[in-house]
Scaffold this motif. Structure first.
Motif, PDB file in Angstrom:
ATOM      1  N   SER A 183      -3.412 -10.613 -12.830  1.00  0.00           N
ATOM      2  CA  SER A 183      -2.902 -11.629 -11.917  1.00  0.00           C
ATOM      3  C   SER A 183      -2.174 -12.753 -12.639  1.00  0.00           C
ATOM      4  O   SER A 183      -1.657 -13.671 -11.998  1.00  0.00           O
ATOM      5  N   SER A 184      -2.111 -12.680 -13.965  1.00  0.00           N
ATOM      6  CA  SER A 184      -1.413 -13.716 -14.731  1.00  0.00           C
ATOM      7  C   SER A 184       0.094 -13.522 -14.643  1.00  0.00           C
ATOM      8  O   SER A 184       0.591 -12.407 -14.469  1.00  0.00           O
ATOM      9  N   GLU A 185       0.820 -14.617 -14.779  1.00  0.00           N
ATOM     10  CA  GLU A 185       2.285 -14.550 -14.737  1.00  0.00           C
ATOM     11  C   GLU A 185       2.818 -13.632 -15.836  1.00  0.00           C
ATOM     12  O   GLU A 185       3.816 -12.933 -15.632  1.00  0.00           O
ATOM     13  N   THR A 186       2.165 -13.642 -16.985  1.00  0.00           N
ATOM     14  CA  THR A 186       2.654 -12.843 -18.108  1.00  0.00           C
ATOM     15  C   THR A 186       2.551 -11.350 -17.824  1.00  0.00           C
ATOM     16  O   THR A 186       3.485 -10.590 -18.092  1.00  0.00           O
ATOM     17  N   SER A 187       1.431 -10.913 -17.239  1.00  0.00           N
ATOM     18  CA  SER A 187       1.286  -9.497 -16.924  1.00  0.00           C
ATOM     19  C   SER A 187       2.245  -9.056 -15.836  1.00  0.00           C
ATOM     20  O   SER A 187       2.805  -7.961 -15.884  1.00  0.00           O
TER      21      SER A 187
ATOM     22  N   SER B 250      -8.232 -11.081 -14.036  1.00  0.00           N
ATOM     23  CA  SER B 250      -7.611 -12.275 -14.619  1.00  0.00           C
ATOM     24  C   SER B 250      -6.317 -11.922 -15.336  1.00  0.00           C
ATOM     25  O   SER B 250      -5.318 -12.644 -15.239  1.00  0.00           O
ATOM     26  N   VAL B 251      -6.334 -10.796 -16.049  1.00  0.00           N
ATOM     27  CA  VAL B 251      -5.160 -10.391 -16.812  1.00  0.00           C
ATOM     28  C   VAL B 251      -4.026  -9.958 -15.877  1.00  0.00           C
ATOM     29  O   VAL B 251      -2.892 -10.419 -16.001  1.00  0.00           O
TER      30      VAL B 251
ATOM     31  N   GLN C 247      -2.287  -6.141  -7.480  1.00  0.00           N
ATOM     32  CA  GLN C 247      -1.199  -6.008  -8.444  1.00  0.00           C
ATOM     33  C   GLN C 247       0.136  -5.712  -7.765  1.00  0.00           C
ATOM     34  O   GLN C 247       1.162  -6.314  -8.099  1.00  0.00           O
TER      35      GLN C 247
ATOM     36  N   LYS D  84      -7.058  -7.687 -24.051  1.00  0.00           N
ATOM     37  CA  LYS D  84      -7.837  -8.765 -23.444  1.00  0.00           C
ATOM     38  C   LYS D  84      -8.809  -8.231 -22.393  1.00  0.00           C
ATOM     39  O   LYS D  84      -9.701  -8.949 -21.946  1.00  0.00           O
TER      40      LYS D  84
ATOM     41  N   GLN E 258      -1.785  -7.635 -24.890  1.00  0.00           N
ATOM     42  CA  GLN E 258      -2.158  -8.066 -23.541  1.00  0.00           C
ATOM     43  C   GLN E 258      -3.298  -7.193 -23.003  1.00  0.00           C
ATOM     44  O   GLN E 258      -4.260  -7.699 -22.420  1.00  0.00           O
TER      45      GLN E 258
ATOM     46  N   THR F 135      -2.542 -17.283  -5.234  1.00  0.00           N
ATOM     47  CA  THR F 135      -3.300 -17.550  -6.451  1.00  0.00           C
ATOM     48  C   THR F 135      -4.728 -17.054  -6.295  1.00  0.00           C
ATOM     49  O   THR F 135      -5.283 -17.057  -5.195  1.00  0.00           O
TER      50      THR F 135
ATOM     51  N   ASP G 120      -8.298 -17.845  -7.996  1.00  0.00           N
ATOM     52  CA  ASP G 120      -9.001 -18.695  -8.947  1.00  0.00           C
ATOM     53  C   ASP G 120     -10.220 -17.967  -9.515  1.00  0.00           C
ATOM     54  O   ASP G 120     -10.537 -16.838  -9.126  1.00  0.00           O
TER      55      ASP G 120
END
Length: 202
Positions: A93-97, A90-91, A161, A61, A58, A171, A173
Motif C-alpha cells: 500500500s506504499s507509494e513506492t510499491s 504495509s509494503v 493492490q 521488507k 522492497q 489510505t 493506517d
C-alpha cells in the motif's frame, strides 16, 4: 546491503514516485543519490540490474517473522502469520510499491518477470516455509503449499493492490492494517486449521 547502496535504491523508488518510469535513467539516479554513474554500473550492471535490486530490496521488507521451528505452537503461528500479513499490506500500500508495480505492468515483457521472481514468488517461498513447518507441527492441514499460500495471499490482499494500481486514492493506517491482518489469519485458519483434513481444506 550497505547503507550507501540502500540510499541508491531509495533514490530509485523516490524517482519512480515523483516522476515515473520515463525519468528513471542512470544519470538521474546518480544525480539523485549523489554518486557517479560509474559506481552504479559497477554495482548494478545496467538499468534492469538496478531495478532488479530495487525490487529485491522492497520485497525483502516482507518477512514471515522469527519463530522456533522446533517449538511452533498455535500462538506462534498466528503471530507469525499476522506479522507477515501486516508487513505485506504495509509494503504493497506504499507509494513506492504502487509506483514500482506500475512500471512493471507498463514494461511487462522486460520488468514483469523481474517483479514476479523477486517479489511475489520470492515472498511466497518465504511464507511457504512457515506453512510447511506448521503442517509438520499438525497446526494446519493442506496437500499443496502453493495453493495454501495463494489462498492466504488472497485473503490478505483482497482488492487493495489492484485498486491502488488503478488510482483509487484511499489510505490504510496502522490500525486498519492490523485489523485486516487479524481477519485474514482468522479466515485462513478457519479454512486450513488442523481440525480439517487436507481434502476438506482443499
Amino acid at each position: 546491503m550497505t547503507e550507501r547502496r540502500e540510499a541508491v535504491l531509495a533514490a530509485v523508488l523516490a524517482l519512480l514516485v515523483e516522476k515515473g518510469a520515463a525519468a528513471l535513467t542512470m544519470t538521474a539516479v546518480a544525480r539523485s543519490a549523489s554518486c557517479s554513474k560509474e559506481t552504479l554500473y559497477k554495482w548494478f550492471g545496467d538499468r534492469d540490474g538496478l531495478l532488479t535490486e530495487t525490487v529485491r530490496w522492497q520485497a525483502s521488507k516482507v518477512r514471515a517473522g522469527a519463530y522456533d521451528r522446533q517449538h511452533l505452537d498455535a500462538g506462534a503461528l498466528r503471530e507469525s502469520l499476522e506479522g507477515f500479513a501486516a508487513n505485506w499490506l504495509s509494503v504493497i500500500s506504499s507509494e513506492t510499491s504502487v509506483a514500482l508495480n506500475r512500471v512493471a505492468i507498463g514494461q511487462a515483457e522486460t520488468l514483469g518477470g523481474i517483479v514476479l521472481a523477486n517479489g511475489r514468488f520470492a515472498i511466497g517461498e518465504r511464507l511457504k516455509g512457515l506453512l510447511l513447518d506448521a503442517r509438520n507441527a499438525r497446526l494446519v492441514a493442506f496437500d499443496d503449499a502453493e495453493e495454501a499460500f495463494r489462498t492466504f495471499f488472497g485473503l490478505v490482499g483482497r482488492d487493495i493492490q489492484i485498486r491502488l494500481l488503478l488510482g483509487d486514492r484511499f489510505t490504510i493506517d496502522g490500525a486498519a492494517i492490523a485489523d485486516d491482518a487479524r481477519r485474514a489469519v482468522q479466515q485462513f485458519l478457519a479454512l486450513y486449521g488442523a481440525t480439517k483434513t487436507p481434502a476438506q481444506a482443499g
